[in-house]
Design a protein around this motif. Sequence first.
Motif, PDB file in Angstrom:
ATOM      1  N   ASP A 123       0.838  -1.199   0.000  1.00  0.00           N
ATOM      2  CA  ASP A 123       0.000   0.000   0.000  1.00  0.00           C
ATOM      3  C   ASP A 123       0.876   1.253   0.000  1.00  0.00           C
ATOM      4  O   ASP A 123       0.434   2.320   0.344  1.00  0.00           O
ATOM      5  N   ARG A 124       2.134   1.094  -0.368  1.00  0.00           N
ATOM      6  CA  ARG A 124       3.156   2.130  -0.464  1.00  0.00           C
ATOM      7  C   ARG A 124       3.728   2.527   0.900  1.00  0.00           C
ATOM      8  O   ARG A 124       4.744   3.172   0.974  1.00  0.00           O
ATOM      9  N   GLN A 125       3.083   2.139   1.988  1.00  0.00           N
ATOM     10  CA  GLN A 125       3.623   2.383   3.320  1.00  0.00           C
ATOM     11  C   GLN A 125       4.134   1.086   3.936  1.00  0.00           C
ATOM     12  O   GLN A 125       4.943   1.108   4.849  1.00  0.00           O
ATOM     13  N   MET A 126       3.634  -0.013   3.418  1.00  0.00           N
ATOM     14  CA  MET A 126       3.995  -1.330   3.924  1.00  0.00           C
ATOM     15  C   MET A 126       3.944  -2.319   2.768  1.00  0.00           C
ATOM     16  O   MET A 126       3.070  -2.240   1.910  1.00  0.00           O
ATOM     17  N   THR A 127       4.901  -3.236   2.744  1.00  0.00           N
ATOM     18  CA  THR A 127       4.922  -4.286   1.729  1.00  0.00           C
ATOM     19  C   THR A 127       4.934  -5.634   2.430  1.00  0.00           C
ATOM     20  O   THR A 127       5.766  -5.875   3.308  1.00  0.00           O
ATOM     21  N   ILE A 128       4.010  -6.495   2.040  1.00  0.00           N
ATOM     22  CA  ILE A 128       3.933  -7.862   2.550  1.00  0.00           C
ATOM     23  C   ILE A 128       4.464  -8.768   1.450  1.00  0.00           C
ATOM     24  O   ILE A 128       4.024  -8.695   0.308  1.00  0.00           O
ATOM     25  N   VAL A 149      12.691 -21.028   6.301  1.00  0.00           N
ATOM     26  CA  VAL A 149      12.455 -19.648   6.751  1.00  0.00           C
ATOM     27  C   VAL A 149      13.684 -18.786   6.477  1.00  0.00           C
ATOM     28  O   VAL A 149      13.570 -17.669   5.976  1.00  0.00           O
ATOM     29  N   GLU A 150      14.866 -19.310   6.772  1.00  0.00           N
ATOM     30  CA  GLU A 150      16.102 -18.561   6.516  1.00  0.00           C
ATOM     31  C   GLU A 150      16.284 -18.294   5.023  1.00  0.00           C
ATOM     32  O   GLU A 150      16.706 -17.209   4.625  1.00  0.00           O
ATOM     33  N   CYS A 151      15.969 -19.270   4.177  1.00  0.00           N
ATOM     34  CA  CYS A 151      16.084 -19.088   2.724  1.00  0.00           C
ATOM     35  C   CYS A 151      15.111 -18.025   2.211  1.00  0.00           C
ATOM     36  O   CYS A 151      15.474 -17.198   1.370  1.00  0.00           O
ATOM     37  N   VAL A 152      13.882 -18.035   2.712  1.00  0.00           N
ATOM     38  CA  VAL A 152      12.894 -17.033   2.303  1.00  0.00           C
ATOM     39  C   VAL A 152      13.354 -15.645   2.747  1.00  0.00           C
ATOM     40  O   VAL A 152      13.282 -14.684   1.974  1.00  0.00           O
ATOM     41  N   LEU A 153      13.846 -15.529   3.977  1.00  0.00           N
ATOM     42  CA  LEU A 153      14.343 -14.237   4.461  1.00  0.00           C
ATOM     43  C   LEU A 153      15.501 -13.725   3.598  1.00  0.00           C
ATOM     44  O   LEU A 153      15.553 -12.537   3.262  1.00  0.00           O
ATOM     45  N   ALA A 154      16.416 -14.622   3.232  1.00  0.00           N
ATOM     46  CA  ALA A 154      17.550 -14.228   2.395  1.00  0.00           C
ATOM     47  C   ALA A 154      17.077 -13.810   1.002  1.00  0.00           C
ATOM     48  O   ALA A 154      17.540 -12.797   0.459  1.00  0.00           O
ATOM     49  N   LYS A 155      16.149 -14.556   0.435  1.00  0.00           N
ATOM     50  CA  LYS A 155      15.628 -14.254  -0.903  1.00  0.00           C
ATOM     51  C   LYS A 155      14.910 -12.900  -0.905  1.00  0.00           C
ATOM     52  O   LYS A 155      15.095 -12.092  -1.822  1.00  0.00           O
ATOM     53  N   VAL A 156      14.116 -12.639   0.114  1.00  0.00           N
ATOM     54  CA  VAL A 156      13.434 -11.346   0.211  1.00  0.00           C
ATOM     55  C   VAL A 156      14.451 -10.228   0.393  1.00  0.00           C
ATOM     56  O   VAL A 156      14.348  -9.170  -0.239  1.00  0.00           O
ATOM     57  N   GLY A 157      15.460 -10.441   1.216  1.00  0.00           N
ATOM     58  CA  GLY A 157      16.501  -9.432   1.409  1.00  0.00           C
ATOM     59  C   GLY A 157      17.213  -9.073   0.114  1.00  0.00           C
ATOM     60  O   GLY A 157      17.461  -7.894  -0.172  1.00  0.00           O
ATOM     61  N   GLU A 158      17.533 -10.086  -0.683  1.00  0.00           N
ATOM     62  CA  GLU A 158      18.178  -9.845  -1.977  1.00  0.00           C
ATOM     63  C   GLU A 158      17.240  -9.090  -2.916  1.00  0.00           C
ATOM     64  O   GLU A 158      17.659  -8.165  -3.612  1.00  0.00           O
ATOM     65  N   ALA A 159      15.980  -9.488  -2.933  1.00  0.00           N
ATOM     66  CA  ALA A 159      15.003  -8.849  -3.817  1.00  0.00           C
ATOM     67  C   ALA A 159      14.800  -7.382  -3.435  1.00  0.00           C
ATOM     68  O   ALA A 159      14.667  -6.524  -4.311  1.00  0.00           O
ATOM     69  N   VAL A 160      14.793  -7.091  -2.148  1.00  0.00           N
ATOM     70  CA  VAL A 160      14.635  -5.697  -1.689  1.00  0.00           C
ATOM     71  C   VAL A 160      15.778  -4.839  -2.214  1.00  0.00           C
ATOM     72  O   VAL A 160      15.572  -3.710  -2.650  1.00  0.00           O
ATOM     73  N   LYS A 161      16.992  -5.380  -2.176  1.00  0.00           N
ATOM     74  CA  LYS A 161      18.151  -4.627  -2.668  1.00  0.00           C
ATOM     75  C   LYS A 161      18.100  -4.425  -4.178  1.00  0.00           C
ATOM     76  O   LYS A 161      18.442  -3.359  -4.680  1.00  0.00           O
ATOM     77  N   LEU A 162      17.669  -5.451  -4.912  1.00  0.00           N
ATOM     78  CA  LEU A 162      17.658  -5.383  -6.372  1.00  0.00           C
ATOM     79  C   LEU A 162      16.458  -4.630  -6.944  1.00  0.00           C
ATOM     80  O   LEU A 162      16.560  -4.001  -7.995  1.00  0.00           O
ATOM     81  N   PHE A 163      15.320  -4.730  -6.279  1.00  0.00           N
ATOM     82  CA  PHE A 163      14.078  -4.139  -6.791  1.00  0.00           C
ATOM     83  C   PHE A 163      13.458  -3.224  -5.737  1.00  0.00           C
ATOM     84  O   PHE A 163      12.303  -3.394  -5.354  1.00  0.00           O
ATOM     85  N   SER A 164      14.213  -2.251  -5.287  1.00  0.00           N
ATOM     86  CA  SER A 164      13.759  -1.396  -4.187  1.00  0.00           C
ATOM     87  C   SER A 164      12.458  -0.654  -4.503  1.00  0.00           C
ATOM     88  O   SER A 164      11.685  -0.347  -3.597  1.00  0.00           O
ATOM     89  N   SER A 165      12.175  -0.399  -5.772  1.00  0.00           N
ATOM     90  CA  SER A 165      10.935   0.309  -6.127  1.00  0.00           C
ATOM     91  C   SER A 165       9.683  -0.544  -5.889  1.00  0.00           C
ATOM     92  O   SER A 165       8.579  -0.019  -5.806  1.00  0.00           O
ATOM     93  N   LYS A 166       9.840  -1.849  -5.769  1.00  0.00           N
ATOM     94  CA  LYS A 166       8.709  -2.748  -5.516  1.00  0.00           C
ATOM     95  C   LYS A 166       8.464  -2.980  -4.028  1.00  0.00           C
ATOM     96  O   LYS A 166       7.454  -3.559  -3.641  1.00  0.00           O
ATOM     97  N   PHE A 167       9.402  -2.557  -3.197  1.00  0.00           N
ATOM     98  CA  PHE A 167       9.311  -2.797  -1.761  1.00  0.00           C
ATOM     99  C   PHE A 167       9.284  -1.464  -1.021  1.00  0.00           C
ATOM    100  O   PHE A 167      10.283  -1.005  -0.484  1.00  0.00           O
ATOM    101  N   LEU A 168       8.116  -0.857  -1.021  1.00  0.00           N
ATOM    102  CA  LEU A 168       7.959   0.468  -0.444  1.00  0.00           C
ATOM    103  C   LEU A 168       7.575   0.371   1.029  1.00  0.00           C
ATOM    104  O   LEU A 168       6.859  -0.535   1.447  1.00  0.00           O
ATOM    105  N   GLY A 169       8.064   1.315   1.814  1.00  0.00           N
ATOM    106  CA  GLY A 169       7.733   1.348   3.235  1.00  0.00           C
ATOM    107  C   GLY A 169       8.357   0.194   3.991  1.00  0.00           C
ATOM    108  O   GLY A 169       9.390  -0.345   3.628  1.00  0.00           O
ATOM    109  N   ARG A 170       7.680  -0.177   5.052  1.00  0.00           N
ATOM    110  CA  ARG A 170       8.145  -1.283   5.892  1.00  0.00           C
ATOM    111  C   ARG A 170       7.896  -2.608   5.173  1.00  0.00           C
ATOM    112  O   ARG A 170       6.806  -2.843   4.651  1.00  0.00           O
ATOM    113  N   VAL A 171       8.897  -3.471   5.127  1.00  0.00           N
ATOM    114  CA  VAL A 171       8.782  -4.764   4.458  1.00  0.00           C
ATOM    115  C   VAL A 171       8.561  -5.849   5.511  1.00  0.00           C
ATOM    116  O   VAL A 171       9.368  -6.008   6.427  1.00  0.00           O
TER     117      VAL A 171
END
Length: 86
Positions: free
Chosen positions: A35-40, A53-75
């Motif tokens: 919703d631009r303030q929070m990303t689930i 769980v660790e793999c999902v956290l790592a994958k999301v962390g990498e994606a946030v760095k690479l595609f920061s425009s898709k992960f707005l606000g609190r992730v």
Amino acid sequence: MRNVVNYCLKQRGINIETGPVQLNPRYEFYIYGTDRQMTIVGEAKNRASRKIVECVLAKVGEAVKLFSSKFLGRVITVVCCLRSSP
């Protein structure tokens, strides 16, 4: 599983609808909504262990760095499963 996530979010007063997203062939998530303030973002698995769980956290962390425009606000990363192991 997305319905469960949507229900849990609404119970907490968060009105974000989730759905699948494919950022590229490597970064595809079954649960994604913003919703631009929070990303689930996250995955749904039949079974989840600490390693998954660790793999999902790592994958999301990498994606946030690479595609920061898709992960707005609190992730917020979620992993939904039918069965978990210690």
